[in-house]
Design a protein around this motif. Structure first.
Motif, PDB file in Angstrom:
ATOM      1  N   PHE A   8       0.830  -1.197   0.000  1.00 54.59           N
ATOM      2  CA  PHE A   8       0.000   0.000   0.000  1.00 54.59           C
ATOM      3  C   PHE A   8       0.871   1.256   0.000  1.00 54.59           C
ATOM      4  CE2 PHE A   8      -3.256   2.735   2.365  1.00 54.59           C
ATOM      5  CZ  PHE A   8      -3.950   3.020   1.203  1.00 54.59           C
ATOM      6  N   ARG A   9       1.908   1.276   0.790  1.00 53.05           N
ATOM      7  CA  ARG A   9       2.796   2.444   0.833  1.00 53.05           C
ATOM      8  C   ARG A   9       3.451   2.675  -0.529  1.00 53.05           C
ATOM      9  NH1 ARG A   9       4.690   5.362   4.849  1.00 53.05           N
ATOM     10  NH2 ARG A   9       3.959   3.841   6.396  1.00 53.05           N
ATOM     11  N   LEU A 105      -5.478  -4.613   8.361  1.00 55.62           N
ATOM     12  CA  LEU A 105      -5.596  -3.423   7.528  1.00 55.62           C
ATOM     13  C   LEU A 105      -4.212  -2.902   7.138  1.00 55.62           C
ATOM     14  CD1 LEU A 105      -8.484  -1.712   9.471  1.00 55.62           C
ATOM     15  CD2 LEU A 105      -8.554  -2.248   7.014  1.00 55.62           C
ATOM     16  N   ALA A 106      -4.093  -2.414   5.912  1.00 61.70           N
ATOM     17  CA  ALA A 106      -2.837  -1.858   5.433  1.00 61.70           C
ATOM     18  C   ALA A 106      -2.685  -0.393   5.801  1.00 61.70           C
ATOM     19  CB  ALA A 106      -2.744  -2.009   3.918  1.00 61.70           C
ATOM     20  N   GLY A 107      -3.788   0.229   6.216  1.00 59.13           N
ATOM     21  CA  GLY A 107      -3.767   1.627   6.593  1.00 59.13           C
ATOM     22  C   GLY A 107      -5.104   2.049   7.146  1.00 59.13           C
ATOM     23  N   GLY A 108      -5.175   3.298   7.557  1.00 60.21           N
ATOM     24  CA  GLY A 108      -6.431   3.813   8.097  1.00 60.21           C
ATOM     25  C   GLY A 108      -6.343   5.308   8.280  1.00 60.21           C
ATOM     26  N   ASP A 144       4.237  -2.684   8.425  1.00 61.26           N
ATOM     27  CA  ASP A 144       3.935  -1.343   7.919  1.00 61.26           C
ATOM     28  C   ASP A 144       2.440  -1.048   8.008  1.00 61.26           C
ATOM     29  OD1 ASP A 144       4.432   1.116   6.852  1.00 61.26           O
ATOM     30  OD2 ASP A 144       5.256   0.398   4.960  1.00 61.26           O
ATOM     31  N   PHE A 145       2.135   0.217   8.147  1.00 59.56           N
ATOM     32  CA  PHE A 145       0.747   0.691   8.234  1.00 59.56           C
ATOM     33  C   PHE A 145       0.748   2.147   7.789  1.00 59.56           C
ATOM     34  CE2 PHE A 145      -2.979   2.502  10.274  1.00 59.56           C
ATOM     35  CZ  PHE A 145      -3.930   1.496  10.206  1.00 59.56           C
ATOM     36  N   ALA A 176       2.227  11.865  10.063  1.00 60.96           N
ATOM     37  CA  ALA A 176       1.211  11.205   9.232  1.00 60.96           C
ATOM     38  C   ALA A 176       1.789  10.918   7.851  1.00 60.96           C
ATOM     39  CB  ALA A 176      -0.028  12.092   9.110  1.00 60.96           C
ATOM     40  N   ASP A 177       1.331   9.823   7.246  1.00 62.83           N
ATOM     41  CA  ASP A 177       1.852   9.401   5.952  1.00 62.83           C
ATOM     42  C   ASP A 177       1.108  10.025   4.777  1.00 62.83           C
ATOM     43  OD1 ASP A 177       3.753   7.396   6.988  1.00 62.83           O
ATOM     44  OD2 ASP A 177       1.926   6.378   7.668  1.00 62.83           O
TER      45      ASP A 177
END
Length: 274
Positions: A8-9, A105-108, A144-145, A176-177
């Motif tokens: 995802f990143r 989850l890969a992110g949020g 990773d997230f 934050a990403d």
């Protein structure tokens, strides 16, 4: 889980912009995966509507269960709309990220919206502290997230671009990403946000008002394009219109626009591809 977060990143590191559509159940997630999208994002409104309740009325436990189902539906990385998280405090923001990561989850995303219509946006310092705590939680994870920080000003009548950029810059500094300010309705404003920050920017399309193409948004500096509740509103709109036609007109012309059974079934049997 590690691969999903990293995958995802990497989408955010590729050239150009990418679309991350928002399914609201297992079936719609599988259709979007079959059509060739590279990642998915949940929609808090779509989830709530599919449960038959208003947005903001779904418990954290129900939200995590819903997210787990979307994660399990396809091999794609999934980013979750986590609204304000489990509570108002920085500690609750951190707990939300840890719980989200644990279910794959890969992110949020976390919002600075309080959930209180009369006082809709967190005080600046608390909003930043919440993202700082979420970032610290993300850094403690074994995989990773991708953390998205949202400024909700424009959705709540606070069309103050300077304050919105100030908040996004603070969220960026906090670690934050991805940065996200839903409700930006013109390319000039979108460009201003993208130029002010250095992290990837998410923009939502499908809200009432102007919409722009992927090319136009990429040229403005946008990296990620979501559609929020637009797909579920489209589907519910077609459903309600069909029901009204039957009830008021006694006709069934809506079926002319319905997808064929075989084509729809093909998405779930693996026969239908992009």
């Amino acid at each position: 889980m590690t691969d999903q977060g990293r995958t995802f990143r990497m989408l955010h590191e590729d050239a150009g912009a990418f679309i991350i559509p928002n399914p609201w159940d297992v079936g719609t997630a599988r259709i979007l995966a079959a059509l060739g999208f590279r990642a998915l994002a949940t929609t808090s409104a779509g989830m709530a509507f599919s449960f038959g309740v208003a947005e903001g009325r779904v418990s954290p436990e129900e939200t995590l269960s819903h997210c787990r189902a979307i994660v399990s539906a396809t091999p794609l990385p999934v980013s979750a709309d986590l609204e304000k998280g489990f509570g108002d405090s920085p500690e609750s923001a951190a707990a939300t990220i840890r719980a989200a990561a644990e279910i794959g989850l890969a992110g949020g995303s976390l919002e600075d919206h309080t959930g209180r219509p009369n006082d809709p946006i967190y005080d600046f310092s608390l909003a930043v502290e919440r993202i700082e705590a979420a970032v610290e939680a993300r850094r403690s994870l074994p995989h990773d997230f991708v953390l998205t920080a949202r400024c909700e000003n424009f959705l709540w009548g606070r069309t103050d671009l300077d304050d919105t950029i100030r908040r996004l810059l603070a969220f960026e500094k906090a670690g934050a990403d991805v940065l996200y300010a839903p409700g930006l309705h013109d390319l000039a404003t979108i460009k201003a946000v993208c130029r002010a920050v250095t992290k990837p920017v998410n923009v939502v399309m499908g809200m009432p008002g102007a919409t722009f193409s992927v090319t136009e948004l990429a040229e403005a500096g946008v990296k990620r394009i979501s559609v929020g509740s637009a797909l579920v509103r489209l589907a519910f709109g077609a459903f309600v219109n069909a029901a009204r036609e039957m009830k008021s007109g006694g006709t069934f012309r809506f079926s002319d626009a319905a997808m064929g059974f075989a084509e729809l079934e093909g998405f779930f049997s693996g026969a239908t591809k992009a």
